[in-house]
Design a protein around this motif. Structure first.
Motif, PDB file in Angstrom:
ATOM      1  N   GLN A 149       1.095  -1.363  -0.144  1.00  0.00           N
ATOM      2  CA  GLN A 149      -0.004  -0.128  -0.063  1.00  0.00           C
ATOM      3  C   GLN A 149       0.917   1.138  -0.025  1.00  0.00           C
ATOM      4  OE1 GLN A 149      -1.906   1.187   3.612  1.00  0.00           O
ATOM      5  NE2 GLN A 149      -3.745   2.088   2.716  1.00  0.00           N
ATOM      6  N   THR A 150       0.703   1.977  -0.855  1.00  0.00           N
ATOM      7  CA  THR A 150       1.211   3.548  -1.060  1.00  0.00           C
ATOM      8  C   THR A 150       0.269   4.494  -1.033  1.00  0.00           C
ATOM      9  OG1 THR A 150       2.767   2.379  -2.313  1.00  0.00           O
ATOM     10  CG2 THR A 150       2.771   4.972  -2.233  1.00  0.00           C
ATOM     11  N   THR A 151       0.578   5.633   0.106  1.00  0.00           N
ATOM     12  CA  THR A 151      -0.153   6.493   0.338  1.00  0.00           C
ATOM     13  C   THR A 151       0.592   7.915  -0.151  1.00  0.00           C
ATOM     14  OG1 THR A 151      -1.115   5.732   2.361  1.00  0.00           O
ATOM     15  CG2 THR A 151      -1.410   8.018   1.881  1.00  0.00           C
ATOM     16  N   TYR A 152       0.090   8.597  -0.923  1.00  0.00           N
ATOM     17  CA  TYR A 152       0.548   9.817  -1.722  1.00  0.00           C
ATOM     18  C   TYR A 152      -0.010  11.147  -1.055  1.00  0.00           C
ATOM     19  CZ  TYR A 152       2.189   6.683  -5.552  1.00  0.00           C
ATOM     20  OH  TYR A 152       2.567   5.507  -6.267  1.00  0.00           O
ATOM     21  N   VAL A 153       0.976  11.660  -0.244  1.00  0.00           N
ATOM     22  CA  VAL A 153       0.397  13.041   0.595  1.00  0.00           C
ATOM     23  C   VAL A 153       0.669  14.171  -0.346  1.00  0.00           C
ATOM     24  CG1 VAL A 153       0.709  14.208   2.411  1.00  0.00           C
ATOM     25  CG2 VAL A 153       1.346  12.009   2.727  1.00  0.00           C
ATOM     26  N   GLY A 154      -0.530  14.779  -0.519  1.00  0.00           N
ATOM     27  CA  GLY A 154      -0.650  15.966  -1.362  1.00  0.00           C
ATOM     28  C   GLY A 154      -0.632  15.689  -2.992  1.00  0.00           C
ATOM     29  N   GLY A 155      -1.100  14.704  -3.071  1.00  0.00           N
ATOM     30  CA  GLY A 155      -1.159  14.230  -4.551  1.00  0.00           C
ATOM     31  C   GLY A 155      -2.056  12.835  -4.779  1.00  0.00           C
ATOM     32  N   LYS A 156      -1.918  12.400  -5.913  1.00  0.00           N
ATOM     33  CA  LYS A 156      -2.798  11.009  -6.268  1.00  0.00           C
ATOM     34  C   LYS A 156      -1.639  10.286  -7.080  1.00  0.00           C
ATOM     35  CE  LYS A 156      -4.879  12.755 -10.557  1.00  0.00           C
ATOM     36  NZ  LYS A 156      -6.232  12.924 -11.136  1.00  0.00           N
ATOM     37  N   PRO A 157      -1.786   8.789  -6.900  1.00  0.00           N
ATOM     38  CA  PRO A 157      -1.037   7.993  -7.688  1.00  0.00           C
ATOM     39  C   PRO A 157      -0.974   8.181  -9.152  1.00  0.00           C
ATOM     40  CG  PRO A 157      -2.560   6.605  -6.344  1.00  0.00           C
ATOM     41  CD  PRO A 157      -2.777   8.012  -6.099  1.00  0.00           C
ATOM     42  N   ALA A 158       0.370   8.069  -9.466  1.00  0.00           N
ATOM     43  CA  ALA A 158       0.468   8.246 -11.036  1.00  0.00           C
ATOM     44  C   ALA A 158       1.017   6.982 -11.448  1.00  0.00           C
ATOM     45  CB  ALA A 158       1.497   9.341 -11.511  1.00  0.00           C
ATOM     46  N   MET A 159       1.137   6.844 -12.806  1.00  0.00           N
ATOM     47  CA  MET A 159       1.933   5.649 -13.411  1.00  0.00           C
ATOM     48  C   MET A 159       3.228   5.636 -13.025  1.00  0.00           C
ATOM     49  SD  MET A 159       1.881   4.265 -17.375  1.00  0.00           S
ATOM     50  CE  MET A 159       2.609   3.096 -17.726  1.00  0.00           C
ATOM     51  N   ARG A 160       3.345   4.180 -12.175  1.00  0.00           N
ATOM     52  CA  ARG A 160       5.009   4.179 -11.997  1.00  0.00           C
ATOM     53  C   ARG A 160       5.921   4.175 -12.936  1.00  0.00           C
ATOM     54  NH1 ARG A 160       4.333  -1.541  -9.308  1.00  0.00           N
ATOM     55  NH2 ARG A 160       2.792  -1.666 -11.307  1.00  0.00           N
ATOM     56  N   GLN A 161       7.122   4.652 -12.484  1.00  0.00           N
ATOM     57  CA  GLN A 161       8.551   4.885 -13.442  1.00  0.00           C
ATOM     58  C   GLN A 161       8.794   3.574 -13.964  1.00  0.00           C
ATOM     59  OE1 GLN A 161       9.967   7.392 -14.497  1.00  0.00           O
ATOM     60  NE2 GLN A 161      11.478   6.442 -15.772  1.00  0.00           N
ATOM     61  N   GLY A 162       8.553   3.127 -15.177  1.00  0.00           N
ATOM     62  CA  GLY A 162       9.190   2.058 -15.911  1.00  0.00           C
ATOM     63  C   GLY A 162       7.871   1.024 -15.923  1.00  0.00           C
ATOM     64  N   GLU A 163       6.765   1.428 -15.699  1.00  0.00           N
ATOM     65  CA  GLU A 163       5.517   0.556 -15.837  1.00  0.00           C
ATOM     66  C   GLU A 163       5.286   0.125 -17.286  1.00  0.00           C
ATOM     67  OE1 GLU A 163       1.419   1.758 -14.357  1.00  0.00           O
ATOM     68  OE2 GLU A 163       2.144   0.324 -12.809  1.00  0.00           O
ATOM     69  N   VAL A 164       5.036  -0.804 -17.588  1.00  0.00           N
ATOM     70  CA  VAL A 164       4.462  -1.243 -19.063  1.00  0.00           C
ATOM     71  C   VAL A 164       3.004  -0.741 -19.112  1.00  0.00           C
ATOM     72  CG1 VAL A 164       3.933  -3.154 -20.696  1.00  0.00           C
ATOM     73  CG2 VAL A 164       6.116  -3.084 -19.274  1.00  0.00           C
ATOM     74  N   PRO A 165       2.632  -0.148 -20.135  1.00  0.00           N
ATOM     75  CA  PRO A 165       0.899   0.160 -20.153  1.00  0.00           C
ATOM     76  C   PRO A 165       0.265  -1.039 -20.124  1.00  0.00           C
ATOM     77  CG  PRO A 165       2.470   1.291 -21.636  1.00  0.00           C
ATOM     78  CD  PRO A 165       3.148   0.248 -21.150  1.00  0.00           C
ATOM     79  N   ALA A 166      -0.763  -1.085 -19.343  1.00  0.00           N
ATOM     80  CA  ALA A 166      -1.628  -2.160 -19.053  1.00  0.00           C
ATOM     81  C   ALA A 166      -2.941  -1.910 -19.843  1.00  0.00           C
ATOM     82  CB  ALA A 166      -1.818  -2.572 -17.623  1.00  0.00           C
ATOM     83  N   THR A 167      -3.358  -0.763 -20.306  1.00  0.00           N
ATOM     84  CA  THR A 167      -4.581  -0.357 -20.791  1.00  0.00           C
ATOM     85  C   THR A 167      -4.218   0.471 -22.130  1.00  0.00           C
ATOM     86  OG1 THR A 167      -4.894   1.887 -19.572  1.00  0.00           O
ATOM     87  CG2 THR A 167      -5.658  -0.245 -18.645  1.00  0.00           C
ATOM     88  N   PRO A 168      -5.232   0.642 -23.210  1.00  0.00           N
ATOM     89  CA  PRO A 168      -4.980   1.310 -24.188  1.00  0.00           C
ATOM     90  C   PRO A 168      -5.025   2.923 -23.915  1.00  0.00           C
ATOM     91  CG  PRO A 168      -6.592  -0.165 -24.451  1.00  0.00           C
ATOM     92  CD  PRO A 168      -6.265  -0.286 -23.225  1.00  0.00           C
TER      93      PRO A 168
END
Length: 370
Positions: A149-168
């Motif tokens: 679990q990751t909590t992003y203080v002052g923001g929202k989760p973005a696509m992780r660095q190096g993540e392969v796109p899983a959706t169009p």
């Protein structure tokens, strides 16, 4: 044609992108140097639907302003990046997100509004889930029985660095971030994707040093949401990477799809990213150090360290064997080994550096000297 600095992401995408990432989901294949292979599933041709004519500018504007309250569907992803195969990858469960780097996979996806999304990768013996809900993100692996679990203080989760796109949407988001003077845009043949009529927006790098021949984005004729993205490598007729819906529903998914509770017996990790530091209770960020990016757009090169390739046990041994099997290269930048795929090149240097990009090796060598 709008510049990438002013071009907003499609409203239907689950998270805001980082700019200049088109090559960054290709690059980690080399940075990880986990040899993978795979075959591309051919899709049957369908009759071209008749649609009102639109030019590339109109399609770009339509995608930028697209908005749906939510969607759900099944996605097929295939990758054939022209890499060698390691035995550990053949044994790796297909429900591991890292398996998206090779072969063919089926995923279930849900999005709701701008801050809720879920991607489930279905494997032979389990599944992995990536869930974003507000400023919370969960990654779950049933094979490892582990939740992060990751909590992003002052923001929202973005696509992780190096993540392969899983959706169009994620793949289109990254490709559209490259719109600018170095990109030519055009309209291809209309297509039918997941039973829906779609326009085809084609992005072509003008810089011949890029290994990307073009990126084709199937844009839904009614909602303007990207339904499929295909990336062709230079000199190849078939896509080296493809991700697209096989079925899609544009009704808003139930809230329960974005809720997650780790099952009994699971290992759970908690991390916090961002926010002001409290001297009495300092926050520890688990965000990895970001590699340096040299250049821009389609010919950008990511330069990092092999410290980011930490592996243990059998994978470490296989990784070393793979590196030693690669051809030796050297120059004023130093010496190392060269890994080449259909959509990228990578150099792993003897002094512990890694340079990778959707470019030919000469640009890697230049980036290592900067």
């Amino acid at each position: 044609m709008p510049s990438d600095a002013n071009y907003p992401p499609a409203a239907a995408t689950p998270a805001a992108p980082r700019r200049r990432q088109t090559t960054r989901w290709i690059v980690p294949v080399a940075v990880a140097a986990l040899a993978v292979g795979g075959s591309l599933i051919a899709t049957s041709a369908a009759a071209e639907p008749t649609l009102p004519k639109k030019n590339a500018e109109q399609l770009l504007t339509a995608v930028a302003s697209a908005h749906v309250d939510g969607l759900s569907g099944t996605v097929s992803e295939t990758a054939n990046l022209g890499l060698p195969t390691m035995p550990s990858n053949e044994r790796r469960d297909s429900s591991d997100f890292s398996s998206l780097l090779t072969g063919s996979h089926t995923l279930k996806v849900w999005t709701s509004g701008q801050d809720k999304s879920r991607v489930s990768l279905l494997g032979s013996y389990g599944e992995s889930d990536l869930i974003r809900n507000g400023n919370q993100a969960w990654v779950w692996s049933s094979a490892d029985k582990k939740a992060v679990q990751t909590t992003y203080v002052g923001g929202k989760p973005a696509m992780r660095q190096g993540e392969v796109p899983a959706t169009p949407q994620e793949a289109a988001q990254q490709a559209l971030a490259e719109i600018g003077p170095t990109t030519a845009t055009s309209v291809g043949r209309n297509a039918t994707v997941a039973g829906r009529s779609a326009y085809e927006l084609v992005l072509t790098p003008k810089d011949q040093r890029s290994l990307v021949a073009d990126v084709s984005i199937a844009v839904d004729a009614k909602t303007s949401v990207p339904l499929r993205v295909q990336v062709r490598a230079d000199g190849q007729a078939d896509p080296a990477f493809s991700v697209g819906f096989t079925s899609v529903d544009f009704s808003q998914p139930a809230a329960k799809n974005f809720q997650f509770t780790p099952p009994a017996g699971a290992t759970v990790e908690h991390h916090t990213i961002g926010g002001a530091t409290n001297k009495a209770h300092p926050q520890k960020s688990s965000a990895p150090a970001q590699p340096k990016v040299v250049g821009k757009g389609w010919t950008s090169v990511v330069v990092g360290s092999t410290d980011q390739l930490t592996k243990t046990g059998q994978q470490a041994g296989e990784y070393g064997q793979l590196i030693q099997s690669l051809p030796k290269v050297s120059g004023s930048w130093g010496s190392g080994r060269l890994l080449q795929g259909s959509l990228f090149s990578a150099v792993i240097t003897q002094d512990g550096r890694v340079a990778a990009g959707a470019v030919r090796p000469a640009l890697l060598y230049s980036a290592l000297q900067k």
